[in-house]
Design a protein around this motif. Sequence first.
Motif, mmCIF file in Angstrom:
data_model
loop_
_atom_site.group_PDB
_atom_site.id
_atom_site.type_symbol
_atom_site.label_atom_id
_atom_site.label_comp_id
_atom_site.label_asym_id
_atom_site.label_seq_id
_atom_site.Cartn_x
_atom_site.Cartn_y
_atom_site.Cartn_z
ATOM 1 N N HIS A 79 22.299 -33.739 -18.432
ATOM 2 C CA HIS A 79 22.246 -32.321 -17.638
ATOM 3 C C HIS A 79 21.675 -31.355 -18.439
ATOM 4 N N PHE A 80 21.524 -31.310 -19.987
ATOM 5 C CA PHE A 80 21.363 -30.271 -20.794
ATOM 6 C C PHE A 80 19.691 -29.829 -20.253
ATOM 7 N N PRO A 81 18.706 -30.660 -20.198
ATOM 8 C CA PRO A 81 17.424 -30.026 -19.811
ATOM 9 C C PRO A 81 17.285 -29.061 -18.606
ATOM 10 N N SER A 82 18.005 -29.439 -17.396
ATOM 11 C CA SER A 82 18.421 -28.805 -16.145
ATOM 12 C C SER A 82 18.775 -27.507 -16.413
ATOM 13 N N ALA A 83 19.941 -27.273 -17.424
ATOM 14 C CA ALA A 83 20.640 -25.923 -17.596
ATOM 15 C C ALA A 83 19.617 -25.108 -18.540
ATOM 16 N N LEU A 84 18.635 -25.834 -19.348
ATOM 17 C CA LEU A 84 17.966 -24.783 -19.988
ATOM 18 C C LEU A 84 16.912 -24.279 -19.013
ATOM 19 N N ILE A 85 16.260 -25.126 -18.225
ATOM 20 C CA ILE A 85 15.576 -24.657 -17.153
ATOM 21 C C ILE A 85 15.939 -23.439 -16.401
ATOM 22 N N ILE A 86 17.116 -23.679 -15.771
ATOM 23 C CA ILE A 86 17.633 -22.477 -15.388
ATOM 24 C C ILE A 86 17.785 -21.296 -16.151
ATOM 25 N N TYR A 87 18.298 -21.492 -17.360
ATOM 26 C CA TYR A 87 18.397 -20.349 -18.198
ATOM 27 C C TYR A 87 17.097 -19.892 -18.692
ATOM 28 N N ALA A 88 16.025 -20.528 -18.818
ATOM 29 C CA ALA A 88 14.873 -19.764 -19.058
ATOM 30 C C ALA A 88 14.242 -19.166 -17.923
ATOM 31 N N ALA A 89 14.654 -19.377 -16.860
ATOM 32 C CA ALA A 89 13.817 -18.655 -15.429
ATOM 33 C C ALA A 89 14.689 -17.778 -14.944
ATOM 34 N N TYR A 90 15.948 -17.379 -15.356
ATOM 35 C CA TYR A 90 16.839 -16.720 -14.422
ATOM 36 C C TYR A 90 16.453 -15.507 -13.872
ATOM 37 N N ASP A 91 15.477 -14.640 -14.435
ATOM 38 C CA ASP A 91 14.899 -13.512 -14.260
ATOM 39 C C ASP A 91 13.809 -13.514 -13.455
#
Length: 423
Positions: A79-91
């Motif tokens: 699940h870690f890559p999907s969490a990083l994707i959301i964190y990188a594109a949250y704005d």
Amino acid sequence: MKQFRDFLFSLFQDLNILDHWALTFSIGLSLIALIVLAFLAQLSTRVILVSLIHRLFQKTKTEWDDFLIKRKVFRALAHFPSALIIYAAYDFSGVEIITDILYGISRIYLVVIFALTTVRLANTINDIYQTTPYAATRPIKGYIQLLQIFIIFMSVILGISIIIGKSPLGIFAGLGAMAAVLLLIFKDSILGFVASIQLSANNMLKPGDWIEMQSHKADGTVIDISLTTVKVQNWDKTITTIPTYALVSESFNNWSGMEESGGRRIKRSVNIDMKSVRFCDHEMLDKLSHFYLLKDFIKTKQEEIKAFNEQLNIQDGDVYNGRRQTNLGIFRYYLQAYLKQNPNIHQDMTFLVRHLDPTEKGIPIEIYVFSKDQEWANYEGIQADIFDHVLAILPEFGLLVFQNPSGHDILQLSNTLQNNSAN
């Protein structure tokens, strides 16, 4: 994601859609794309990387990597890559409320991944430790569970601090002030929560298990396990509600082990009148030799006894010095042979026909075996058939069942005395 949103916005403008709706549609579609991208990242990581690691570990000779697979540690890390994707594109949206929500979700997602991975890793450490010789005398399962509870507690605090936008230290300070009130109000819930964790972690109970708890008059199947109560449907179809913490603080019987073993224990005895126990004469041995279960046994045993007596120069009729067979000994062997040929009895599980300590009610002969059929009605039928036969065959061995005198016995004795006095 910003470029993708701007592209969609320009595309909707070219379609003569109002700027307000164009922005809304572009943000909505970009959000859907972000979710799909995160899901695909998690799925591809799980399918490709995790499958590859699993295949690699299965080929190794060590056991610790097998425990990592068993506890699904890499599935949690997937699940870690999907969490990083959301964190990188949250704005990406440029809208403050959407940015704040995505930022909070990405951080909470990371906290959940961390908690899930560390809890499973702690279970793996315990599994690896169980393979060492120290585990038998120095178990660490209690410490592992305490560590898991601490990790979960800290993760919950971090999650709450992210949601309300406060520092975790401030939440700890507030909890310290309210701890006494919370413990008083939610005492049962807290006890039930801790007990449910213990029940689950120790695999003590699950829905469908047959349990017996005399202190709460419960004897039946567990139908529901909640935070504060466990519901048991008794065999008479009544429902017994037990506090969850009582199952940890008090003792109860869980019969699931019996159900999983494939057998159900028969442990019952019949009391023999000790006055009816005697040595077998030739007439009785000849009579019992007609039993096909006893024919070979009596012949072999008699040859063994005869050889022993002849070696010591003991005459055949010497009761005091020689060896002789007893009706009780032959009967005990007969029960063993009878149960050995019974198709309803497990031959691979504990199998005993034994004497118990003599009492004022005679000498108990106990049958300790396991039936193949575990269903209650069938089990009782098998047990009843065995003891029907035992009670019916006893007189053939010259043995009597002990029972306290009944009214009929006393009346018969009185009539006998009257007839004797009249004569």
